[in-house]
Motif scaffolding. Sequence first.
Motif, short mmCIF file in Angstrom:
data_model
loop_
_atom_site.label_atom_id
_atom_site.label_comp_id
_atom_site.label_asym_id
_atom_site.label_seq_id
_atom_site.Cartn_x
_atom_site.Cartn_y
_atom_site.Cartn_z
N SER A 1 -7.18 8.63 13.37
CA SER A 1 -8.72 9.00 13.26
C SER A 1 -9.00 8.30 11.91
N GLN A 2 -7.92 8.20 11.07
CA GLN A 2 -8.25 7.79 9.51
C GLN A 2 -8.90 6.37 9.49
N PRO A 3 -9.63 6.15 8.55
CA PRO A 3 -10.30 4.77 8.40
C PRO A 3 -9.20 3.91 7.89
N LEU A 4 -9.55 2.61 8.09
CA LEU A 4 -8.47 1.44 7.41
C LEU A 4 -8.65 1.87 5.81
N LEU A 5 -7.56 1.63 5.12
CA LEU A 5 -7.46 1.61 3.71
C LEU A 5 -8.37 0.50 2.92
N ILE A 6 -8.19 -0.65 3.75
CA ILE A 6 -8.67 -1.92 3.26
C ILE A 6 -9.87 -2.25 4.24
N LEU B 1 0.78 -1.05 -0.07
CA LEU B 1 -0.21 -0.14 -0.08
C LEU B 1 0.97 1.26 -0.10
N GLY B 2 0.71 2.10 -1.17
CA GLY B 2 1.45 3.09 -1.07
C GLY B 2 2.37 3.24 -2.22
N ALA B 3 2.82 4.39 -2.63
CA ALA B 3 3.82 4.56 -3.97
C ALA B 3 4.92 5.62 -3.72
N GLY B 4 5.17 5.79 -2.64
CA GLY B 4 6.13 7.05 -2.18
C GLY B 4 7.54 6.41 -2.24
N GLY B 5 8.37 7.34 -1.44
CA GLY B 5 9.77 6.82 -1.40
C GLY B 5 10.12 5.46 -0.55
N SER B 6 9.20 5.27 0.55
CA SER B 6 9.40 4.20 1.17
C SER B 6 9.03 2.89 0.25
N ALA B 7 7.75 3.13 -0.26
CA ALA B 7 7.39 1.93 -1.06
C ALA B 7 8.47 1.49 -2.38
N ARG B 8 9.20 2.53 -2.91
CA ARG B 8 10.10 2.04 -3.98
C ARG B 8 11.25 1.13 -3.33
N VAL C 1 -0.54 -0.54 -4.54
CA VAL C 1 -1.81 0.34 -4.30
C VAL C 1 -1.80 1.57 -4.01
N ASN C 2 -2.20 2.42 -4.76
CA ASN C 2 -2.18 3.86 -4.25
C ASN C 2 -3.40 4.83 -4.39
N ARG C 3 -3.32 5.71 -3.65
CA ARG C 3 -4.65 6.52 -3.44
C ARG C 3 -4.68 7.49 -4.92
N THR C 4 -3.36 8.17 -5.29
CA THR C 4 -3.31 8.51 -6.66
C THR C 4 -2.69 7.48 -7.52
N VAL C 5 -3.68 7.05 -8.33
CA VAL C 5 -3.47 5.81 -9.08
C VAL C 5 -2.51 5.67 -10.14
N PRO C 6 -2.36 6.75 -10.78
CA PRO C 6 -1.24 6.99 -11.84
C PRO C 6 0.15 6.92 -11.34
N LYS C 7 0.39 7.30 -10.07
CA LYS C 7 1.77 7.09 -9.36
C LYS C 7 2.12 5.38 -9.12
N ALA C 8 0.96 4.73 -8.88
CA ALA C 8 1.10 3.30 -8.70
C ALA C 8 1.54 2.59 -9.88
N ASN D 1 1.98 -2.03 4.63
CA ASN D 1 1.52 -0.65 4.44
C ASN D 1 2.66 0.14 4.63
N THR D 2 2.91 1.18 3.72
CA THR D 2 3.96 2.31 3.52
C THR D 2 3.29 3.71 3.61
N THR D 3 1.85 3.90 3.48
CA THR D 3 1.37 5.08 3.48
C THR D 3 1.29 5.53 4.88
N SER D 4 1.27 6.99 4.72
CA SER D 4 1.46 7.56 6.21
C SER D 4 0.30 7.48 6.93
N SER D 5 -0.91 7.40 6.23
CA SER D 5 -2.32 7.19 7.01
C SER D 5 -2.47 6.64 8.12
N GLY D 6 -1.74 5.45 8.33
CA GLY D 6 -1.61 4.87 9.75
C GLY D 6 -1.21 5.62 10.95
P1 ATR Z 1 7.47 7.94 2.12
O1 ATR Z 1 8.73 8.30 1.72
O2 ATR Z 1 7.13 7.66 3.84
O3 ATR Z 1 7.10 6.81 1.28
P2 ATR Z 1 5.85 9.69 0.65
O4 ATR Z 1 6.76 9.68 -0.50
O5 ATR Z 1 5.34 10.99 0.90
O6 ATR Z 1 6.56 9.21 2.07
O7 ATR Z 1 4.76 8.83 0.30
C1 ATR Z 1 3.56 8.77 1.09
C2 ATR Z 1 2.48 7.81 0.83
O8 ATR Z 1 1.54 7.90 1.51
C3 ATR Z 1 2.02 7.94 -0.76
O9 ATR Z 1 1.83 6.79 -1.56
C4 ATR Z 1 0.59 8.61 -0.42
O10 ATR Z 1 -0.27 8.48 -1.50
P3 ATR Z 1 -0.34 9.75 -2.64
O11 ATR Z 1 0.39 9.28 -3.55
O12 ATR Z 1 -1.93 9.28 -3.08
O13 ATR Z 1 -0.28 11.00 -2.01
C5 ATR Z 1 0.06 7.98 0.69
N1 ATR Z 1 -0.82 8.39 1.53
C6 ATR Z 1 -0.48 9.47 2.49
N2 ATR Z 1 -1.56 9.81 3.05
C7 ATR Z 1 -2.58 8.92 2.83
C8 ATR Z 1 -3.91 8.83 3.09
N3 ATR Z 1 -4.69 9.51 3.86
N4 ATR Z 1 -4.55 7.90 2.51
C9 ATR Z 1 -3.90 6.99 1.65
N5 ATR Z 1 -2.89 7.12 1.25
C10 ATR Z 1 -2.03 8.05 1.76
#
Ligand code: ATR
Length: 307
Positions: free
Chosen positions: A233-238, A135-142, A159-166, A224-229
Amino acid sequence: MDRRQAITGHTKIVGVIGSPINHSRSPQMHNAALSKAGLDFVYVPFHVSADAIDQAINGFKALKIIGINVTLPHKQSVIPYLTSISHEADLIGAVNTLTFLDNGIHGDNTDAPGFLRAMNENNIPIPIGKDVVVLGAGGSARAIVVALALADVNSITIVNRTVPKAITLAEELTKKISKQYVDIMSKDNVEKSVDVTFDTNITGMGFDDKQLPEAIVNCAMLVNTTSSGMDESQPLLINQEWLQSETIVYDIVYTPPITKLLKAAQEMGCTTIEGIGMLIHQGAIAFEQWTGVEPCVNTMKNALLIN
Ligand code: ATR
Protein backbone atom coordinates in the motif's frame (compact mmCIF):
# COMPACT_ATOMS: atom_id res chain seq x y z
CA MET A 1 12.06 -41.45 7.30
CA ASP A 2 11.25 -38.40 9.41
CA ARG A 3 14.46 -36.33 9.51
CA ARG A 4 14.29 -36.13 13.28
CA GLN A 5 14.67 -39.93 13.52
CA ALA A 6 17.92 -39.61 11.56
CA ILE A 7 19.55 -37.41 14.22
CA THR A 8 22.21 -39.34 16.10
CA GLY A 9 25.33 -38.64 18.14
CA HIS A 10 27.18 -38.11 14.84
CA THR A 11 24.87 -35.37 13.60
CA LYS A 12 26.56 -31.98 13.33
CA ILE A 13 24.67 -28.88 14.41
CA VAL A 14 24.47 -25.51 12.68
CA GLY A 15 21.81 -22.85 13.19
CA VAL A 16 20.77 -19.27 13.58
CA ILE A 17 20.49 -16.95 16.59
CA GLY A 18 18.27 -13.91 16.89
CA SER A 19 15.49 -12.27 18.83
CA PRO A 20 12.86 -12.65 17.50
CA ILE A 21 13.69 -15.85 15.59
CA ASN A 22 10.32 -17.47 14.80
CA HIS A 23 10.02 -15.64 11.47
CA SER A 24 13.41 -16.89 10.18
CA ARG A 25 13.20 -18.81 6.91
CA SER A 26 16.80 -19.98 7.13
CA PRO A 27 15.99 -23.34 8.83
CA GLN A 28 13.71 -24.52 6.00
CA MET A 29 16.20 -23.35 3.38
CA HIS A 30 19.29 -24.91 5.01
CA ASN A 31 17.66 -28.17 6.14
CA ALA A 32 16.35 -28.81 2.62
CA ALA A 33 19.83 -28.25 1.16
CA LEU A 34 21.53 -30.36 3.86
CA SER A 35 19.16 -33.27 3.13
CA LYS A 36 19.65 -32.90 -0.61
CA ALA A 37 23.44 -33.01 -0.16
CA GLY A 38 23.12 -36.09 2.07
CA LEU A 39 24.96 -34.37 4.90
CA ASP A 40 24.47 -35.52 8.50
CA PHE A 41 23.81 -31.98 9.74
CA VAL A 42 20.79 -30.26 11.22
CA TYR A 43 20.08 -26.49 11.19
CA VAL A 44 18.32 -25.23 14.32
CA PRO A 45 16.86 -21.78 15.13
CA PHE A 46 17.85 -20.55 18.62
CA HIS A 47 16.10 -17.70 20.37
CA VAL A 48 18.89 -15.76 22.08
CA SER A 49 17.97 -12.47 23.75
CA ALA A 50 20.34 -9.50 23.63
CA ASP A 51 21.61 -10.05 27.20
CA ALA A 52 22.30 -13.79 26.68
CA ILE A 53 24.90 -13.60 23.91
CA ASP A 54 27.83 -14.45 26.19
CA GLN A 55 26.16 -17.60 27.50
CA ALA A 56 25.08 -18.58 24.00
CA ILE A 57 28.58 -18.28 22.49
CA ASN A 58 30.14 -20.24 25.36
CA GLY A 59 27.40 -22.84 25.04
CA PHE A 60 28.02 -23.24 21.31
CA LYS A 61 31.73 -23.75 21.97
CA ALA A 62 31.03 -26.37 24.66
CA LEU A 63 28.49 -28.17 22.46
CA LYS A 64 30.88 -28.21 19.47
CA ILE A 65 28.42 -26.44 17.22
CA ILE A 66 29.87 -26.09 13.69
CA GLY A 67 28.45 -22.75 12.62
CA ILE A 68 25.84 -20.14 13.43
CA ASN A 69 24.05 -17.50 11.39
CA VAL A 70 23.52 -14.28 13.27
CA THR A 71 20.56 -11.98 12.92
CA LEU A 72 19.17 -9.03 14.89
CA PRO A 73 20.11 -7.91 17.53
CA HIS A 74 23.48 -9.72 17.60
CA LYS A 75 25.22 -8.74 14.35
CA GLN A 76 27.55 -6.33 16.14
CA SER A 77 27.63 -7.81 19.64
CA VAL A 78 29.25 -11.08 18.45
CA ILE A 79 32.33 -9.23 17.11
CA PRO A 80 34.30 -9.15 20.42
CA TYR A 81 34.14 -12.98 20.53
CA LEU A 82 35.87 -13.46 17.17
CA THR A 83 39.45 -14.58 16.65
CA SER A 84 39.32 -13.63 12.96
CA ILE A 85 37.00 -11.58 10.77
CA SER A 86 36.61 -11.35 6.99
CA HIS A 87 37.60 -8.19 5.14
CA GLU A 88 33.97 -7.44 4.19
CA ALA A 89 32.56 -8.03 7.68
CA ASP A 90 35.24 -5.77 9.15
CA LEU A 91 34.34 -2.96 6.75
CA ILE A 92 30.60 -3.47 7.20
CA GLY A 93 31.00 -3.62 10.98
CA ALA A 94 28.50 -6.49 11.23
CA VAL A 95 28.74 -10.28 11.18
CA ASN A 96 26.04 -12.69 10.00
CA THR A 97 27.98 -15.96 10.02
CA LEU A 98 30.12 -17.59 12.72
CA THR A 99 32.30 -20.62 12.05
CA PHE A 100 33.57 -22.42 15.14
CA LEU A 101 37.12 -23.67 14.59
CA ASP A 102 39.48 -25.62 16.88
CA ASN A 103 41.39 -22.45 17.66
CA GLY A 104 38.63 -19.84 17.77
CA ILE A 105 35.67 -18.29 15.99
CA HIS A 106 35.73 -16.81 12.48
CA GLY A 107 33.21 -14.09 11.59
CA ASP A 108 31.89 -13.30 8.12
CA ASN A 109 29.29 -11.16 6.46
CA THR A 110 27.87 -13.20 3.60
CA ASP A 111 25.29 -10.54 2.66
CA ALA A 112 27.91 -8.66 0.62
CA PRO A 113 29.13 -11.58 -1.54
CA GLY A 114 25.58 -13.02 -1.56
CA PHE A 115 24.28 -9.81 -3.14
CA LEU A 116 26.86 -10.05 -5.95
CA ARG A 117 26.48 -13.81 -6.45
CA ALA A 118 22.75 -13.40 -7.04
CA MET A 119 23.65 -11.08 -9.94
CA ASN A 120 26.16 -13.57 -11.36
CA GLU A 121 23.59 -16.36 -11.15
CA ASN A 122 21.28 -14.29 -13.36
CA ASN A 123 24.16 -13.46 -15.76
CA ILE A 124 23.79 -9.80 -14.89
CA PRO A 125 27.14 -7.98 -14.97
CA ILE A 126 28.31 -6.10 -11.88
CA PRO A 127 28.37 -2.41 -12.90
CA ILE A 128 32.14 -1.97 -12.51
CA GLY A 129 33.14 1.62 -13.32
CA LYS A 130 29.48 2.69 -13.48
CA ASP A 131 27.10 4.61 -11.21
CA VAL A 132 24.75 3.01 -8.69
CA VAL A 133 21.92 4.40 -6.54
CA VAL A 134 21.10 2.60 -3.27
CA LEU A 135 17.79 3.36 -1.53
CA GLY A 136 18.08 3.02 2.27
CA ALA A 137 20.90 3.43 4.77
CA GLY A 138 20.31 0.56 7.23
CA GLY A 139 22.23 -2.67 7.85
CA SER A 140 21.54 -4.19 4.43
CA ALA A 141 22.55 -0.99 2.65
CA ARG A 142 25.89 -1.03 4.52
CA ALA A 143 26.68 -4.53 3.26
CA ILE A 144 25.64 -3.70 -0.31
CA VAL A 145 27.59 -0.43 -0.45
CA VAL A 146 30.72 -2.26 0.74
CA ALA A 147 30.19 -5.05 -1.82
CA LEU A 148 29.76 -2.54 -4.66
CA ALA A 149 32.66 -0.33 -3.58
CA LEU A 150 35.01 -3.33 -3.34
CA ALA A 151 33.77 -4.37 -6.81
CA ASP A 152 34.95 -0.95 -8.04
CA VAL A 153 31.76 0.75 -9.19
CA ASN A 154 32.32 4.41 -10.10
CA SER A 155 29.88 6.02 -7.67
CA ILE A 156 27.25 5.09 -5.11
CA THR A 157 24.49 7.53 -4.16
CA ILE A 158 22.83 6.49 -0.89
CA VAL A 159 19.29 7.86 -0.61
CA ASN A 160 17.47 7.72 2.71
CA ARG A 161 14.29 8.99 4.38
CA THR A 162 16.40 10.10 7.37
CA VAL A 163 18.92 12.16 5.42
CA PRO A 164 21.71 12.48 8.04
CA LYS A 165 21.93 8.66 8.18
CA ALA A 166 22.68 8.55 4.43
CA ILE A 167 25.33 11.28 4.70
CA THR A 168 27.00 9.74 7.77
CA LEU A 169 27.05 6.27 6.19
CA ALA A 170 28.60 7.65 2.99
CA GLU A 171 31.29 9.50 4.95
CA GLU A 172 32.03 6.60 7.27
CA LEU A 173 32.36 4.01 4.51
CA THR A 174 34.45 6.34 2.33
CA LYS A 175 36.92 6.75 5.18
CA LYS A 176 36.98 3.07 6.15
CA ILE A 177 37.28 1.67 2.64
CA SER A 178 39.93 4.10 1.43
CA LYS A 179 42.02 3.49 4.54
CA GLN A 180 41.67 -0.27 4.09
CA TYR A 181 42.75 0.04 0.48
CA VAL A 182 45.89 1.90 1.44
CA ASP A 183 46.62 -0.76 4.08
CA ILE A 184 46.31 -3.57 1.55
CA MET A 185 48.60 -1.77 -0.89
CA SER A 186 51.22 -1.24 1.82
CA LYS A 187 51.09 -4.89 2.88
CA ASP A 188 51.82 -5.93 -0.69
CA ASN A 189 55.01 -3.84 -0.47
CA VAL A 190 53.80 -1.29 -2.96
CA GLU A 191 55.80 1.89 -2.42
CA LYS A 192 53.99 4.25 -0.12
CA SER A 193 54.54 7.11 -2.56
CA VAL A 194 52.38 5.34 -5.14
CA ASP A 195 49.32 7.40 -5.88
CA VAL A 196 46.75 5.09 -4.29
CA THR A 197 43.30 6.15 -5.35
CA PHE A 198 40.06 4.85 -4.00
CA ASP A 199 37.77 5.39 -6.93
CA THR A 200 34.23 4.84 -5.69
CA ASN A 201 32.64 8.16 -4.84
CA ILE A 202 30.04 7.53 -2.10
CA THR A 203 27.54 10.30 -1.28
CA GLY A 204 24.32 10.55 0.71
CA MET A 205 21.08 12.45 0.05
CA GLY A 206 17.32 12.52 0.74
CA PHE A 207 14.40 11.54 -1.50
CA ASP A 208 13.59 15.22 -2.13
CA ASP A 209 17.12 16.12 -3.26
CA LYS A 210 17.07 18.03 -6.57
CA GLN A 211 19.92 15.84 -7.87
CA LEU A 212 18.06 12.57 -7.31
CA PRO A 213 16.16 12.43 -10.66
CA GLU A 214 19.41 12.89 -12.61
CA ALA A 215 21.25 10.35 -10.44
CA ILE A 216 18.57 7.73 -11.14
CA VAL A 217 18.21 8.54 -14.85
CA ASN A 218 21.98 8.16 -15.29
CA CYS A 219 22.64 5.16 -13.04
CA ALA A 220 23.47 1.70 -14.34
CA MET A 221 21.83 0.04 -11.32
CA LEU A 222 19.23 1.01 -8.70
CA VAL A 223 19.05 -1.08 -5.51
CA ASN A 224 16.23 -0.92 -2.99
CA THR A 225 17.19 -1.93 0.55
CA THR A 226 14.33 -0.15 2.36
CA SER A 227 11.61 -2.24 3.91
CA SER A 228 8.93 -0.01 2.36
CA GLY A 229 8.53 -2.47 -0.54
CA MET A 230 7.14 -5.09 1.87
CA ASP A 231 3.98 -3.03 2.23
CA GLU A 232 2.22 -2.87 -1.13
CA SER A 233 0.00 0.00 0.00
CA GLN A 234 3.10 2.25 0.27
CA PRO A 235 3.71 4.58 -2.69
CA LEU A 236 6.87 4.14 -4.80
CA LEU A 237 9.81 5.99 -3.24
CA ILE A 238 10.90 7.28 -6.65
CA ASN A 239 9.25 8.45 -9.87
CA GLN A 240 8.72 5.56 -12.31
CA GLU A 241 9.56 7.87 -15.24
CA TRP A 242 13.16 8.18 -13.98
CA LEU A 243 13.80 4.49 -14.72
CA GLN A 244 15.54 3.91 -18.06
CA SER A 245 15.27 0.60 -19.89
CA GLU A 246 19.08 0.07 -19.60
CA THR A 247 18.96 0.34 -15.80
CA ILE A 248 19.21 -2.81 -13.68
CA VAL A 249 16.72 -2.63 -10.82
CA TYR A 250 17.46 -4.88 -7.83
CA ASP A 251 15.06 -5.07 -4.88
CA ILE A 252 16.38 -7.03 -1.90
CA VAL A 253 12.85 -7.29 -0.44
CA TYR A 254 11.64 -10.87 -1.06
CA THR A 255 8.08 -10.69 0.26
CA PRO A 256 6.35 -10.08 -2.08
CA PRO A 257 8.71 -11.63 -4.69
CA ILE A 258 7.81 -8.96 -7.25
CA THR A 259 7.62 -5.67 -5.37
CA LYS A 260 5.89 -2.53 -6.59
CA LEU A 261 9.31 -1.16 -7.58
CA LEU A 262 10.14 -4.26 -9.65
CA LYS A 263 6.73 -4.11 -11.34
CA ALA A 264 7.27 -0.44 -12.20
CA ALA A 265 10.78 -1.25 -13.50
CA GLN A 266 9.51 -4.10 -15.67
CA GLU A 267 6.90 -1.77 -17.17
CA MET A 268 9.76 0.55 -18.14
CA GLY A 269 11.67 -2.32 -19.79
CA CYS A 270 14.38 -2.61 -17.10
CA THR A 271 16.19 -5.82 -16.19
CA THR A 272 15.10 -6.72 -12.65
CA ILE A 273 16.53 -8.88 -9.86
CA GLU A 274 14.38 -10.28 -7.04
CA GLY A 275 15.49 -10.34 -3.39
CA ILE A 276 15.14 -14.11 -2.97
CA GLY A 277 18.48 -14.58 -4.79
CA MET A 278 20.42 -12.62 -2.17
CA LEU A 279 18.63 -14.50 0.64
CA ILE A 280 19.62 -17.82 -0.93
CA HIS A 281 23.22 -16.91 -1.75
CA GLN A 282 24.07 -15.37 1.61
CA GLY A 283 22.91 -18.70 3.06
CA ALA A 284 24.71 -20.77 0.43
CA ILE A 285 28.05 -19.10 1.23
CA ALA A 286 27.63 -19.90 4.96
CA PHE A 287 26.62 -23.49 4.06
CA GLU A 288 29.82 -23.90 2.02
CA GLN A 289 31.98 -22.58 4.84
CA TRP A 290 30.53 -24.97 7.38
CA THR A 291 30.27 -28.13 5.26
CA GLY A 292 32.83 -27.66 2.47
CA VAL A 293 30.03 -28.60 0.05
CA GLU A 294 28.25 -26.37 -2.46
CA PRO A 295 24.50 -26.51 -1.76
CA CYS A 296 21.83 -26.96 -4.42
CA VAL A 297 20.45 -23.43 -4.77
CA ASN A 298 17.32 -24.70 -6.53
CA THR A 299 16.53 -26.87 -3.52
CA MET A 300 16.99 -23.81 -1.28
CA LYS A 301 14.72 -21.75 -3.51
CA ASN A 302 12.00 -24.42 -3.66
CA ALA A 303 12.08 -24.78 0.13
CA LEU A 304 11.52 -21.04 0.49
CA LEU A 305 8.74 -20.93 -2.08
CA ILE A 306 6.83 -23.94 -0.74
CA ASN A 307 6.81 -22.90 2.92
P1 ATR B 1 17.92 -3.58 7.18
O1 ATR B 1 18.86 -4.30 8.09
O2 ATR B 1 16.98 -4.50 6.44
O3 ATR B 1 18.63 -2.65 6.26
P2 ATR B 1 17.19 -1.40 8.87
O4 ATR B 1 18.60 -1.31 9.31
O5 ATR B 1 16.11 -1.31 9.90
O6 ATR B 1 16.92 -2.76 8.11
O7 ATR B 1 16.95 -0.29 7.74
C1 ATR B 1 15.72 -0.07 7.13
C2 ATR B 1 15.86 0.99 6.03
O8 ATR B 1 14.58 1.13 5.39
C3 ATR B 1 16.23 2.37 6.54
O9 ATR B 1 17.03 3.02 5.56
C4 ATR B 1 14.87 3.06 6.65
O10 ATR B 1 14.91 4.48 6.56
P3 ATR B 1 15.16 5.38 7.89
O11 ATR B 1 16.63 5.30 8.16
O12 ATR B 1 14.72 6.74 7.50
O13 ATR B 1 14.33 4.77 8.98
C5 ATR B 1 14.19 2.51 5.44
N1 ATR B 1 12.72 2.55 5.48
C6 ATR B 1 11.90 1.78 6.22
N2 ATR B 1 10.60 2.09 5.96
C7 ATR B 1 10.63 3.09 5.05
C8 ATR B 1 9.61 3.86 4.36
N3 ATR B 1 8.31 3.64 4.59
N4 ATR B 1 10.00 4.80 3.48
C9 ATR B 1 11.32 5.01 3.23
N5 ATR B 1 12.32 4.34 3.83
C10 ATR B 1 11.99 3.39 4.73
